[in-house]
Design an enzyme around this catalytic site. Structure first.
Site, short mmCIF file in Angstrom:
data_model
loop_
_atom_site.label_atom_id
_atom_site.label_comp_id
_atom_site.label_asym_id
_atom_site.label_seq_id
_atom_site.Cartn_x
_atom_site.Cartn_y
_atom_site.Cartn_z
N ASP A 46 0.83 -1.20 0.00
CA ASP A 46 0.00 0.00 0.00
C ASP A 46 0.86 1.26 0.00
O ASP A 46 2.08 1.22 0.23
CB ASP A 46 -0.91 0.01 1.23
CG ASP A 46 -2.12 -0.91 1.07
OD1 ASP A 46 -2.36 -1.36 -0.05
OD2 ASP A 46 -2.81 -1.15 2.09
N LYS A 68 -3.82 3.03 -2.46
CA LYS A 68 -5.10 3.72 -2.66
C LYS A 68 -5.06 4.98 -1.81
O LYS A 68 -5.01 4.91 -0.59
CB LYS A 68 -6.27 2.84 -2.26
CG LYS A 68 -6.36 1.54 -3.04
CD LYS A 68 -7.47 0.63 -2.51
CE LYS A 68 -8.84 1.13 -2.90
NZ LYS A 68 -9.08 1.07 -4.34
N MET A 181 -8.30 8.52 8.15
CA MET A 181 -8.59 9.01 6.80
C MET A 181 -9.69 10.08 6.80
O MET A 181 -10.64 10.01 6.03
CB MET A 181 -8.99 7.84 5.88
CG MET A 181 -7.91 6.80 5.73
SD MET A 181 -8.43 5.35 4.78
CE MET A 181 -9.45 4.49 6.00
#
Length: 260
Positions: A46, A68, A181
């Site tokens: 990631d 991502k 996030m």
């Protein structure tokens, strides 16, 4: 690199290990995670995996980026899952390396379902979740008997077509909230929390780039963090804590001052 003499599972060719890389500092890896790094043929990693962790793998291990990041072009989850299956069917030892813990807002559950459906053997190695690590690294307990007996972990990012959290309902729970996030959506999240009765003066803090060389701690109130995010003074990736636990640093400082 020589591993300590501990019993570790076999990393068999044709299998996939989903491994949590922790928040960033290589010292926070588990021994099983280090084993996977040393033995993997290919590492599908990631965006938030620290380069120092990738450097622990031998140069012969192929690295494949599958990061991502919100608002940026990135691989879709179905393509990542299909790639894991394809690599395993080549007879490779496949390491799926994720920041934090693979099952805490890491889509690890979707990947093991895909692997199971394809008949690919897999093994999961837990990692230290960034939300918990960000607090502990700054002497902030997620719970204490004097402040809260529960804590909410929530993601502030919802994929297109997905419904986000009910922030007003979470505010009414009356316990601290740890946000992952959430920087890009923080003004809207704050509005939802306040709609649920959480005051804008509620203590809050954010830890940017948890446990990396660029880590930064920002303290203030719920309203102040929202203003920072809107003005670019608070940057992703960051873990945000809102509620009683955010006061603990001040409590600790007061005790240290009394003892000196």
């Amino acid at each position: 690199m020589r591993l300590p003499e501990i019993e570790t599972p076999a990393f068999a060719p044709g299998s996939v290990w989903l491994v949590g890389a922790g928040p960033g500092d290589p010292g926070l890896l588990t021994l099983h995670a280090v084993k996977a790094l040393v033995e993997a043929d290919v590492i599908v990693h990631d965006a938030l995996v620290d380069p120092r962790i990738l450097a622990l793998a031998p140069s012969s291990a192929r690295r494949e980026y599958a990061g991502k990041r919100g608002g940026k072009p990135s691989a879709c989850q179905r393509d990542i899952s299909e790639r894991l299956v394809a690599l395993a069917r080549e007879g490779l030892r496949v390491l799926r390396l994720k920041g934090g813990d693979p099952f805490v807002f890491g889509r690890g559950g979707e990947e093991v379902l895909a692997l199971a459906a394809a008949g690919v053997p897999f093994h999961v190695v837990p990692g230290l979740s960034s939300g918990i690590a960000a607090l502990a690294a700054h002497a902030l307990p997620a719970t204490t008997r004097d402040t809260n007996h529960a804590v909410i972990l929530a993601t502030g990012h919802a994929a297109p077509g997905e419904e986000g959290a009910d922030w007003a309902a979470l505010a009414r729970a009356g316990v601290p909230i740890v946000l992952y996030m959430a920087v890009a959506n923080l003004p809207a999240i704050v509005a939802g929390l306040k709609a649920g009765g959480m005051p804008g003066a509620t203590p809050a803090l954010a830890v940017e780039r948890v446990s990396t060389l660029d880590e930064r701690l920002v303290e203030g109130t719920l309203d102040e963090l929202a203003a920072l995010a809107a003005g670019g003074g608070l940057n992703a990736p960051a873990v945000i804590a809102v509620g009683a636990i955010a006061r603990f640093r001040a409590m600790l400082a007061a005790r240290l001052k009394e003892a000196s």
